[in-house]
Scaffold this active site. Structure first.
Site, PDB file in Angstrom:
ATOM      1  N   ARG A   8     -37.405  11.577  -8.637  1.00  0.00           N
ATOM      2  CA  ARG A   8     -38.350  12.821  -9.480  1.00  0.00           C
ATOM      3  C   ARG A   8     -39.177  13.378  -8.562  1.00  0.00           C
ATOM      4  O   ARG A   8     -39.688  12.898  -7.823  1.00  0.00           O
ATOM      5  CB  ARG A   8     -39.063  11.968 -10.663  1.00  0.00           C
ATOM      6  CG  ARG A   8     -38.217  11.099 -11.773  1.00  0.00           C
ATOM      7  CD  ARG A   8     -37.418  12.348 -12.610  1.00  0.00           C
ATOM      8  NE  ARG A   8     -36.749  11.588 -13.790  1.00  0.00           N
ATOM      9  CZ  ARG A   8     -35.444  11.396 -13.921  1.00  0.00           C
ATOM     10  NH1 ARG A   8     -34.730  12.083 -12.783  1.00  0.00           N
ATOM     11  NH2 ARG A   8     -34.775  10.854 -14.912  1.00  0.00           N
ATOM     12  N   HIS A  34     -31.298  19.579  -9.257  1.00  0.00           N
ATOM     13  CA  HIS A  34     -31.158  18.370  -9.990  1.00  0.00           C
ATOM     14  C   HIS A  34     -29.476  18.085 -10.579  1.00  0.00           C
ATOM     15  O   HIS A  34     -29.179  17.863 -11.458  1.00  0.00           O
ATOM     16  CB  HIS A  34     -31.860  18.182 -11.331  1.00  0.00           C
ATOM     17  CG  HIS A  34     -32.058  16.906 -11.722  1.00  0.00           C
ATOM     18  ND1 HIS A  34     -33.359  16.633 -12.172  1.00  0.00           N
ATOM     19  CD2 HIS A  34     -31.495  15.726 -11.805  1.00  0.00           C
ATOM     20  CE1 HIS A  34     -33.372  15.283 -12.461  1.00  0.00           C
ATOM     21  NE2 HIS A  34     -32.310  14.813 -12.414  1.00  0.00           N
TER      22      HIS A  34
HETATM   23  C1  OXD Z   1     -31.235  10.354 -14.262  1.00  0.00           C
HETATM   24  C2  OXD Z   1     -30.996  11.434 -13.928  1.00  0.00           C
HETATM   25  O1  OXD Z   1     -32.223   9.808 -14.108  1.00  0.00           O
HETATM   26  O2  OXD Z   1     -29.885  12.480 -13.881  1.00  0.00           O
HETATM   27  O3  OXD Z   1     -30.230   9.785 -14.727  1.00  0.00           O
HETATM   28  O4  OXD Z   1     -32.028  12.255 -13.030  1.00  0.00           O
END
Ligand code: OXD
Length: 301
Positions: free
Chosen positions: A216, A264
């Site tokens: 994250r 992402h």
């Molecule tokens: C998850 C993501 O946490 O895709 O699965 O970031």
């Protein structure tokens, strides 16, 4: 029993795909696609949430809620303070997602260790210059040692990289950083891990180390990272996740030489796996059996 299920994927455009995947496994289920226009009476019927986030203020409008099932590995967006503490939560654990992330990490480690950016630049210059290297053996630290971290570590080991795993219970992080040339972040985002990758952490790394973040954006103090890369303390970073997503076009991260941004995409759970694990969890809920892959809400993962 057919408890009404609220579907709340990351993006409303994904609702049809999630709905079709769940209905392919259990056509009898009642699925309510999330929209801001849902009325109070509909929300009051919802017993189960299958999704990725709980917008602040929504939980108090779901008085019949009995279970939250996360479609993501990271659950921090499903833990607003207004979610009553007794509501159980579980998550989908997709081995294919872990493998996909490990493949992405391997690509980033090899790209750095085998100097691919240098050859990209040389090609732009039409310059045929050799910088041959024996096999790379950069010391890698994998932060976060759940399903994803362990798959990443096994993949990097198989490629010949010495790997050490770290979880919060392993002890202080800085000594590990001091002996690591590549740091891979796969931690859950919790109040304890938020901002963990900061100026102090970057200073602890050997000069020229490299950061790969597949967890994250909130783990990284981005201003500290930019300063560390610009000063040469870090050779660079590969950031699949950022504090603000989508990353605004004018964000300074885009233009730091050595920082690679991807949107992402390291890995996605398969919709079929999400649907099958969700329906299996629903059966456990209805039969009063323990939920598979339960999340410890106090710990946040
Ligand atoms: C998850 C993501 O946490 O895709 O699965 O970031």
């Amino acid at each position: 029993m057919n408890p009404p299920i609220l579907l709340l994927p990351p993006d409303p455009s994904q609702i049809p795909a999630f709905r079709d995947a769940v209905l392919a496994v259990a056509p009898e289920l009642e699925l309510i696609p999330w929209s801001r226009e849902l009325d109070a009476a509909t929300l009051a019927r919802v017993q189960v949430l299958l999704g990725w986030r709980l917008p602040p203020g929504l939980a108090p409008q779901l008085p019949a809620l009995r279970w939250v099932c996360s479609i993501a590995a990271g659950v921090e967006k499903l833990l607003p303070p207004d979610l009553p503490p007794q509501i159980p939560m579980s998550r989908v654990v997709d081995p294919d997602q872990a493998l996909g992330i490990a493949q992405h990490v391997a690509l980033m480690v090899l790209r750095h260790a085998r100097q691919l950016p240098l050859y990209d630049e040389q090609q732009r210059q039409h310059s045929w210059q050799r910088h041959p290297k024996a096999a790379a053996r950069h010391r890698c630290a994998v932060l976060g040692f759940g399903e994803v971290g362990q798959t990443v570590a096994a993949t990097l080991s198989a490629l010949g990289f010495p790997v050490e795993g770290w979880r919060r219970s392993s002890g202080p992080l800085l000594p590990l950083l001091a002996r690591s040339e590549v740091v891979i972040n796969a931690l859950p985002l919790t109040p304890e891990t938020s901002g963990l990758l900061n100026a102090q952490a970057f200073a602890a790394l050997p000069r020229g180390a490299y950061l790969i973040n597949v967890a994250r954006g909130g783990h990284v103090i981005e201003a500290d990272l930019i300063a560390a890369v610009r000063s040469g303390q870090l050779a660079g970073a590969a950031l699949d996740v950022q504090q603000t997503e989508p990353l605004p076009a004018d964000d300074p991260l885009w233009d730091v030489p050595g920082i690679l941004i991807t949107p992402h995409i390291a890995a996605q759970s398969s919709l079929d796996t999400v649907a099958r694990q969700f329906v299996a969890g629903l059966q456990c809920l209805e039969q009063g059996r323990p939920l598979p892959n339960a999340v410890d809400r106090a710990r946040g993962y």
